[in-house]
Design an enzyme around this catalytic site. Structure first.
Site, PDB file in Angstrom:
ATOM      1  N   PHE A 111       8.539  -2.210 -12.007  1.00  0.00           N
ATOM      2  CA  PHE A 111       7.498  -2.850 -12.835  1.00  0.00           C
ATOM      3  C   PHE A 111       6.379  -1.895 -13.192  1.00  0.00           C
ATOM      4  O   PHE A 111       5.626  -2.128 -14.139  1.00  0.00           O
ATOM      5  CB  PHE A 111       6.960  -4.099 -12.129  1.00  0.00           C
ATOM      6  N   LYS A 112       6.265  -0.793 -12.457  1.00  0.00           N
ATOM      7  CA  LYS A 112       5.183   0.172 -12.719  1.00  0.00           C
ATOM      8  C   LYS A 112       5.248   0.730 -14.132  1.00  0.00           C
ATOM      9  O   LYS A 112       4.232   1.116 -14.687  1.00  0.00           O
ATOM     10  CB  LYS A 112       5.269   1.336 -11.743  1.00  0.00           C
TER      11      LYS A 112
END
Ligand SMILES: Cc1ncc(COP(=O)(O)O)c(C=O)c1O
Ligand SMILES: N[C@@H](CCOP(=O)(O)O)C(=O)O
Length: 465
Positions: A111-112
């Site tokens: 998700f980064k």
């Protein structure tokens, strides 16, 4: 929009300065002076819009005209063009009320990427307009580092130094950090834990001389822009499930509290969110805190969800600021107590304010493996161990007729050993990473010592030459 420090002793800043500053000069974290608000009508107007259009609507009040609308739209477009799914963050239904929000379709499979691809473009743009350079320092338990290296690698105006705990990230995570071909990238394996890495980063920011000489900038979620970009997918998910005319709850695999804090901000902005559920692995400091009101550090346990093997959840400070009615003095006292005695007590009213919005649950290693296996058998869906932590906790907080969205924070192929041992499937890396394990590694191993790390950075950052 002005930004204020949670410790109240650093100057207020505008958006661009906040973006390039990272940690506030008083050791605190920047938050907007007030929360922008969207009415139900304004949220309804976002229905049917693309991820990029919703991102522009949600982010504009925070940027507040400091970047031209056309430039902001262009950067949003470029950032999300790197994603391999047209919806950027698609929702998958796995039960009557159970949904998974897939946040792993970016280049490094976590998700980064959602925030980092935008952050790199925003910082590059700001540095170019100002004719400046930056030295980026970041701490990672595995995913932030790879995403930052991918997003900042090869950019002229930045050198990037990523500190990761030696031997405590997955082999895929390590190689995503250590095989970059770009000369501005420096991966540093620190002999210590993620918390040691995060302490080192904060210590570098608190060393004013070093900070100014190196023009330090941060890409961890101490940087407000990281949180800001993560607010968007709470909006896209809630809107596609009937928001704002229906309350949606979210369960978030949690470590540094950045991702779930973005959900809290979405709620403050008017998005009807039911509960925000914190899901932790054996490193359950946040689950214990919600139960007892005492935030108390213990040793870090190594788990199959290593990105969440964290004790000092840095964004919890932002929540403490909110639930103490933005009393920076109180936050300073709590943080001082944490530094002195590795613990602090939360007052009754503040704890009640936290538990009004948040629930929490802890998942053991056995339960993680069981969740991966059972979810695969029941639905055909393959979870990574971090998402499995979320799915296990979410099931305990589901309510009839109320959608519960679990954030899928990583792709299973980042953690093949844990996934295989849980369910027998060896998830393959996607084509662009297929040769990752054969690429040559380049990294430095250093002690968790501030002088050692600062001197390495000073020798390699192009800013000092
Ligand atoms: C895969 C994964 N899941 C969950 C988390 C926890 O997110 P946060 O630190 O924002 O709480 C991380 C690390 O940040 C992560 O890399
Ligand atoms: N789990 C994270 C830890 C750092 O979190 P951040 O959101 O503050 O960058 C990681 O993968 O590195």
């Amino acid at each position: 929009m002005q930004y204020v420090s949670t410790r109240g002793e650093a100057p207020n800043l505008g958006f661009i300065d906040t973006l390039l500053t990272g940690l506030a000069r008083d050791g605190g974290l920047y938050v907007p002076k007030s929360w922008p608000h969207f009415s139900k009508k304004e949220i309804r107007a976002l229905r049917g819009k693309s991820y990029e259009e919703i991102a522009f609507a949600v982010l504009s009040p925070f940027v507040d005209g400091e970047i031209d609308d056309a430039d902001l739209k262009r950067m949003i477009g470029e950032a999300y063009a790197t994603f391999r799914h047209p919806a950027v963050a698609p929702l998958v239904q796995t039960g009557a009320n159970a949904f998974i929000l897939e946040l792993f379709h970016g280049t490094t499979l976590a998700f980064k990427d959602v925030a980092m691809q935008l952050l790199a473009r925003l910082m590059d743009h700001a540095l170019e307009v100002r004719g400046e350079r930056s030295t980026i320092v970041g701490a990672t338990s595995g995913d932030t580092g790879g995403a930052a290296i991918d997003a900042f690698g090869g950019r002229d105006r930045t050198d990037i130094f990523i500190l990761f705990p030696h031997g405590k990230v997955s082999p895929v995570q390590q190689r995503q950090m250590t095989t970059s071909a770009h000369a501005n990238v420096h991966a540093i394996a620190v002999r210590g834990t993620f918390d040691d890495c995060q302490d080192l980063v904060k210590a570098m920011f608190n060393d004013v001389k070093f900070r100014d000489r190196m023009q330090l900038a941060g890409v961890n979620s101490i940087n407000w822009a990281r949180i800001m970009a993560q607010i968007v997918y709470y909006f896209t998910a809630a809107i596609s499930l009937g928001g704002p005319d229906r309350k949606i709850s979210f369960t978030v695999p949690t470590g540094n509290f950045g991702d779930i804090f973005a959900g809290y901000v979405a709620k403050r902005m008017g998005l009807p969110i039911g509960k925000l559920v914190i899901a932790t692995n054996d490193n359950d400091i946040l689950a214990r805190t919600l139960k007892t009101g005492r935030y108390e550090m213990r040793g870090v346990a190594a788990t199959t969800s290593p990105s969440m093997d964290i004790q000092i959840s840095s964004n919890f400070e932002r929540l403490l600021f909110e639930v103490h009615d933005r009393d920076a003095g109180k936050v300073r006292r709590l943080m001082e107590s944490l530094k002195q005695s590795q613990a602090f007590e939360i007052e009754k009213d503040a704890l009640a304010a936290i538990t009004r919005d948040f629930k929490a649950g802890k998942v053991t290693e056995k339960q993680v493996a069981k969740t991966i296996k059972e979810t695969l058998e029941a639905t055909g869906y393959l979870l990574d161990p971090h998402t499995a932590v979320g799915v296990h906790v979410a099931a305990k907080h589901e309510k009839p007729n109320a959608p519960m969205v679990t954030l899928a924070t990583a792709h299973p192929a980042k953690f093949p050993a844990a996934v295989k041992s849980a369910c027998g499937i060896d998830p393959a890396l996607p084509s662009w990473l297929a040769d990752l394990m054969q690429r040559e590694e380049r990294y430095e191993v250093l002690d968790a010592d501030i002088e050692t790390v600062e001197s390495f950075i000073a020798r390699h950052a192009r800013i000092s030459s």
